[in-house]
Scaffold this active site. Structure first.
Site, PDB file in Angstrom:
ATOM      1  CB  THR A  99      -0.934  -0.006   1.229  1.00 56.42           C
ATOM      2  OG1 THR A  99      -1.694  -1.213   1.225  1.00 56.42           O
ATOM      3  CG2 THR A  99      -1.852   1.199   1.238  1.00 56.42           C
ATOM      4  CE1 TYR A 185       0.216  -9.612   2.813  1.00 54.29           C
ATOM      5  CE2 TYR A 185       1.981  -8.203   2.013  1.00 54.29           C
ATOM      6  CZ  TYR A 185       0.648  -8.583   2.007  1.00 54.29           C
ATOM      7  OH  TYR A 185      -0.232  -7.933   1.189  1.00 54.29           O
ATOM      8  CE  LYS A 213      -1.543  -7.578   5.020  1.00 55.55           C
ATOM      9  NZ  LYS A 213      -0.980  -6.432   4.262  1.00 55.55           N
ATOM     10  CB  ILE A 252      -2.220  -5.719   8.441  1.00 54.69           C
ATOM     11  CG1 ILE A 252      -1.522  -6.232   9.707  1.00 54.69           C
ATOM     12  CG2 ILE A 252      -1.308  -4.752   7.675  1.00 54.69           C
ATOM     13  CD1 ILE A 252      -0.229  -6.992   9.445  1.00 54.69           C
TER      14      ILE A 252
END
Length: 356
Positions: A99, A185, A213, A252
């Site tokens: 992001t 992740y 995540k 998240i």
């Protein structure tokens, strides 16, 4: 004299008296460096964060990186965004994640932004640096630097594009885990390779594994939480159920860039299907195109960042921007960050940069 030795070079003698090389040069023993790695880390109290501190976080925002018209970081706008997260209850930020467009940064930019965030906000919010890479060498180097400038934890993805074996994946993560608290992740839609549970189970032996995540879905979330592992949902559309029905620690989030207060309520206020349903049009709009395209567009429409895009990202179409204006009005402008009225913006208002 049949031969002579100069350092470690051996020479023979030819009939005419000239010397010829008969052996390969070898470095002196004193110059041979043993093959072991000394960690570059600090145990100063102000830098000391433990995995348990990270496990306690419920709302972590994958923060946007705004730009000046020439493509450099707009730190004034960035600081305002982070302050808004703190004021609305976010407990952590991911710096330079997908992001935040870490994939479009040089490592110098990346580590600078992590250090800047720690320096300005590290006492008020946990700073989690995305120092992962598909190159183990780069991941090690960036993670050392990230912890050296004070980040509280690292976010690490599995090697993408040049995918590796299960054993290689474990070795990759084990190369960075000793440096400090780490979130793994898993996002197969971006990496092209799932991190299977047996990899996480192996890595869980490290006290530095804060958690995962997870973007595969709530069945995987439940599988981990049932075995005592900490998981954050990586999917905003699933995070309410992940948190309250499947045992996730929190989320998240991308959506919390825009409505941090509502996302805080979703993670802290108990089961709230009505609020979750209210947010779904916004979440669906945000992920209609690959993230962070819609988020970048929305923040520009709200007037909190300049409408500057680093290519290959480009703004959403005017029709999609008009839909966002309607969504803001339906949810309530007061729930979004910023104070300006939401604007559609013209196509010519956006700046697209290929060189920066």
């Amino acid at each position: 004299m049949s031969s002579s030795v100069i350092g470690r070079c051996h020479f023979g003698v030819e009939a005419a008296g000239t010397k010829r090389r008969t052996a390969v040069w070898r470095s002196p023993r004193a110059a041979v460096i043993p093959s072991f790695h000394l960690p570059m880390r600090s145990y100063e109290v102000k830098n000391r964060t433990f995995a348990e501190d990270i496990k306690a976080l419920r709302l972590i925002t994958a923060i946007k990186t705004p730009y000046l018209p020439d493509g450099r970081f707009d730190l004034e706008a960035y600081d305002a965004l982070v302050n808004l997260q703190i004021e609305n209850g976010a407990e952590g930020v991911i710096v330079g994640g997908t992001t935040g467009e870490g994939q479009l940064m040089s490592w110098d930019e990346h580590i600078m932004l992590i250090g800047h965030t720690v320096n300005c906000f590290g006492g008020s919010i946990k700073v989690i640096g995305n120092t992962g890479s598909n190159s183990t060498r780069e991941a090690i180097h960036a993670t050392e630097q990230g912890f050296a400038v004070g980040m509280h934890a690292a976010l690490h993805i599995n090697p993408y594009y040049g995918k590796t074996s299960i054993e290689g994946m474990i070795s990759h993560f084990e190369s960075v885990l000793p440096m400090g608290p780490t979130i793994i992740y898993n996002v197969p839609s971006r990496t092209g390779q799932d991190i299977p549970p047996r990899v996480i189970q192996t890595l869980a032996e490290s006290p530095n594994l804060a958690g995962v995540k997870e973007c595969v879905g709530n069945d995987r979330v439940k599988q981990y939480t049932s075995n005592g592992l900490v998981v954050w949902s990586g999917n905003d559309d699933e995070c309410h159920d992940s948190r309250w029905d499947h045992g996730a620690a929190g989320v998240i989030s991308v959506t919390s860039n825009l409505v941090p207060g509502l996302m805080h309520e979703l993670m802290f206020g108990g089961k709230n299907p009505a609020l979750n349903l209210k947010l779904m049009p916004l979440v669906e709009w945000l992920f209609h195109e690959p993230n962070p395209i819609a988020l970048n567009t929305a923040l520009a429409q709200l007037g909190v960042v300049r409408p500057v895009f680093r290519l290959p990202y480009v703004p959403l179409t005017r029709a999609k921007r008009e839909v966002f204006v309607k969504i803001v009005k339906e949810i309530g402008r007061e729930n979004f960050i910023g104070v300006r009225d939401v604007q559609v913006l013209d196509d010519d208002d956006f700046v697209l940069l290929g060189r920066y």
